[in-house]
Design a protein around this motif. Structure first.
Motif, short mmCIF file in Angstrom:
data_model
loop_
_atom_site.label_atom_id
_atom_site.label_comp_id
_atom_site.label_asym_id
_atom_site.label_seq_id
_atom_site.Cartn_x
_atom_site.Cartn_y
_atom_site.Cartn_z
N GLU A 21 52.79 75.59 62.60
CA GLU A 21 52.62 74.59 61.54
C GLU A 21 53.98 74.13 60.99
N ARG A 22 54.89 75.11 60.76
CA ARG A 22 56.20 74.74 60.22
C ARG A 22 57.01 73.97 61.27
N TYR A 23 56.87 74.36 62.52
CA TYR A 23 57.56 73.64 63.60
C TYR A 23 57.12 72.18 63.63
N ALA A 24 55.81 71.95 63.63
CA ALA A 24 55.29 70.57 63.68
C ALA A 24 55.76 69.76 62.48
N LEU A 25 55.75 70.38 61.30
CA LEU A 25 56.19 69.68 60.09
C LEU A 25 57.67 69.33 60.16
N GLU A 26 58.51 70.30 60.48
CA GLU A 26 59.95 70.07 60.46
C GLU A 26 60.36 69.05 61.53
N ILE A 27 59.76 69.13 62.72
CA ILE A 27 60.05 68.12 63.74
C ILE A 27 59.61 66.74 63.26
N GLY A 28 58.43 66.68 62.64
CA GLY A 28 57.94 65.40 62.13
C GLY A 28 58.86 64.82 61.07
#
Length: 730
Positions: A21-28
């Protein structure tokens, strides 16, 4: 300038906690800062909602039920279709391995697909769940990964292990950390305070090792080390773990915080003195990065990429999974040595913040997304190296050069399983049944059907069956194809007459249905128009090219025995028998080498013995062997009944400085005329030409020089330039 839109699809998304979840958010967020419009589709606990979340548009779709940690709803089929229609993303990025929402989106979208795969197999060691997981990982997940233009792995361990079949189109883009959010306390906490963080305290996350840590904490207290433990995470096992803590009498030393994010999570790190993650199954845990960025030494296990993330003995300790004795010992060492903890924590932060930033990851992600927007080129050929042949070498060389220019290229051919390489085109060698010189691959249509709709199929026309499957896949999926007409293939063998009938019935519609047809010469273009009724405006003439490795210097006539060279499959069409008979007619002392193999070899060997002609049958030769043959021979002979517009074997002979003697037949004379020697295609004609050529040294040298000059006009650079221009026009 219109901003490009990326649709990020994740099973869960913040404020739901977890590394994915944090990966998807930070990349976004980082892509948003780079100018992309970022839309997120994820599951939600409440009704369908649309919100702005840290600059991103987030659709949260309610799920009907959960299996293990997997949310699902059939209503997503309609919801996601509507979102795709409204948002019209340029590219879709699916985060997995949690099944469901990503698979549905991948099935529905026509946009290029990039898959970010965060862990290895999802099997939990519980047979009821593992049966479902096994079915998914063997049947559905491969469809998702095959369709992807690119696969991103969160760790090298997963990429080289679970995802090794997709190594040719994958790269590692590991998680990063925001070092402005996660930073150390002014001084490392002196009290023995441990911290354990997991996305969920649930049955699906038992592998994170909390029960082992609890046993270690109990043992530490027995030894007199009064350590406390902060637990971050929530889930269906929290109440059970809280009861376990009370049962062993550590209620005053263990604090359950529930799920935390951002500032609250960072504060818990700063209040700790040591981070513990005794996991038995992990990829690249983001919590380890956050702990090291917060200036904490780490004790974790030798799984996934953890040994690459942290230097054992410098940033903490790496132990074996389930080794509770080692876990207790390493915790005790660090809790009893403040200076060692502080030195390890300082070094961990320096190394982590120097190499693990989201800005770097987003820049690399943007490159992958931009590259995925380019149309994938699918080279389709009945045969491919190490199978010997001119078409095979053309397909291989063109595919490699297109990859070097940044194109996405995949080769589909016959022959059985193959392993891709990150530096060369993806080569899918399908299981094959050979019949009547035709490789039948039962799964060809399936593989074509799973291609992205944005692909371009480039089919090299030489055998039956393959063009029919391409035409059917094009009609069903709307994928355009280019038909590459190398030569007018004639019948051979017992079933040859059936092939003639087949061509009359099918090749015309196939060629007329192509977006473009490639011919090798103007004469071949005229033949295709007249024979198959193809619109001449849709035919591009792209002559074959020759590899620089074949180029030599001008030749002089040999003294003594003349060494003749012929190359090709040993079939009736190549007429090697005519060359053997020609040698019997010639008066010049000579020796003939025939490179190639095929059904007529035994008959040709017998013919050479009968005629008393010295012939060496070299068999199949690779490129290096072919180049050596060109360097050690004096003249090249080609006696085929028909050839493509620019036969590759002739170009290679020209480049090597070998004078060429060829039959005056269609497909050969257009290239050889004025450069080599054209003769009546009979044994007597070839025999006379050999004698005349070696009676005139000046003529021999002239043909050698003209051939080299001609070959220089057929570079692979120009060939691939023409191909790219054709692809770009589609």
């Amino acid at each position: 300038m219109n901003r490009k839109t990326v649709l990020i699809v994740a099973p869960y998304f913040p404020p739901h906690s977890g590394g994915l979840e944090r990966y998807a958010l930070e990349i976004g967020k980082a892509l948003h800062m780079l100018g992309w419009r970022v839309v997120v589709v994820t599951s939600g606990d409440a009704g369908r909602t649309t919100e702005a979340f840290e600059g991103l548009t987030v659709y949260r779709l309610p799920y009907a039920f959960k299996i293990s940690n997997t949310p699902f709803s059939l209503a997503w089929l309609w919801e996601i279709r509507r979102i795709l229609r409204e948002e019209r993303p340029d590219v879709v990025n699916v985060h997995t391995p949690v099944p469901g929402i990503g698979d549905i989106t991948a099935f529905l979208t026509r946009a290029p697909l990039v898959v970010t795969y965060h862990s290895g197999s999802m099997r939990k060691g519980k047979w009821r769940i593992d049966v479902i997981v096994a079915l998914y990982e063997s049947c559905i997940l491969p469809l998702l990964l095959r369709k992807a233009a690119h696969v991103i792995s969160a760790s090298d361990a997963v990429r080289s292990g679970f995802l090794k079949e997709y190594a040719h189109k994958s790269s590692t883009l590991s998680p990063a950390v925001n070092c402005d959010t996660f930073y150390p306390a002014p001084e490392l906490v002196s009290e023995p305070r441990l911290i354990f963080i997991t996305a969920q305290l649930s049955r699906a996350y038992v592998h994170k090792g909390f029960p082992h840590l609890l046993k270690a904490l109990q043992e530490l207290h027995v030894r007199g080390v009064r350590a406390s433990l902060d637990v971050v995470g929530d889930g269906d096992m929290r109440a059970t773990y809280e009861a376990d803590v009370r049962d062993i009498g550590l209620n005053d030393f263990v604090r359950f915080h529930g799920a935390l994010e951002n500032g609250e999570l960072a504060a818990v790190y700063r209040d700790a003195s040591l981070f513990i993650l005794p996991t038995s199954n992990d990829s690249y845990p983001i919590a380890v990065l956050e702990a090291m960025a917060s200036g904490l030494p780490v004790i974790s296990t030798r799984v996934g990429d953890i040994p690459r993330m942290m230097e054992d003995g410098k940033m903490g300790y790496v132990i074996e999974p389930h080794d509770e004795k080692a876990l207790v010992e390493k915790i005790e060492i660090l809790l009893n040595d403040y200076a060692l903890r502080a030195a390890m924590g300082k070094y961990a932060r320096e190394k982590t913040c120097a190499h693990s930033t989201w800005q770097d990851r987003a820049s690399r992600m943007e490159t992958i997304l931009e590259r995925s927007l380019a149309r994938r080129i699918i080279q389709i050929s009945g045969y491919y190296p190490p199978h010997i042949g001119g078409i095979e070498r053309i397909v291989s060389t063109a595919a490699h050069m297109l990859v070097e220019r940044g194109r996405q290229v995949e080769v589909i051919t016959s022959g059985g399983p193959s392993i891709g390489n990150p530096d060369i085109p993806s080569v899918k060698k399908l299981t094959t049944i050979e019949f009547a010189h035709t490789p039948f691959t039962p799964t060809l249509l399936f593989h074509l059907f799973t291609l992205p709709r944005s692909s371009i199929m480039h089919v090299h026309l030489a055998q039956a069956y393959w063009p029919d499957m391409v035409r059917l896949a094009s009609w069903l999926r709307g994928i355009p194809y280019i038909a590459h007409y190398h030569l007018e293939v004639g019948p051979s063998g017992f079933w040859g007459p059936l092939f003639t009938i087949y061509k009359k019935l099918t090749w015309g519609p196939f060629l007329r249905g192509a977006a473009h047809v490639i011919a090798c010469s103007e004469a071949q273009k005229e033949w295709i128009c007249a024979r198959y009724g193809v619109d001449p405006t849709r035919i591009a003439v792209i002559p074959n090219a020759v590899d620089e490795a074949f180029f030599g210097t001008g030749r002089t006539p040999p003294e003594g025995i003349v060494r003749l060279l012929a190359i090709g499959r040993l079939t009736s069409q190549k007429r090697m028998d005519r060359l053997i008979d020609a040698c019997a007619h010639a008066h010049t002392p000579l020796h003939l080498t025939i490179a190639g193999d095929g059904e007529d070899r035994a008959a040709l060997e017998a013919r050479a013995r009968e005629k008393g002609v010295p012939v060496t049958f070299a068999g199949r030769c690779d490129d290096a062997q072919m180049q050596a043959l060109h360097r050690t021979h004096d003249v090249f002979l080609i006696a085929s009944e028909r050839e493509g517009g620019t036969p590759l074997t002739v170009l290679e002979a020209f480049a090597a400085g070998l004078p060429v003697i060829a039959g005056d037949v269609s497909g050969v004379k257009e290239l050889v005329q004025g450069i080599g020697v054209l003769v009546e295609p009979t044994p007597a004609g070839f025999g006379r030409a050999i004698d005349e050529l070696f009676r005139d040294p000046d003529r021999y040298r002239r043909h050698s020089r003209l051939g080299i000059e001609k070959a220089h006009g057929h570079s692979w650079r120009a060939y691939v330039d023409e191909l790219e221009g054709l692809y770009d026009r589609l």
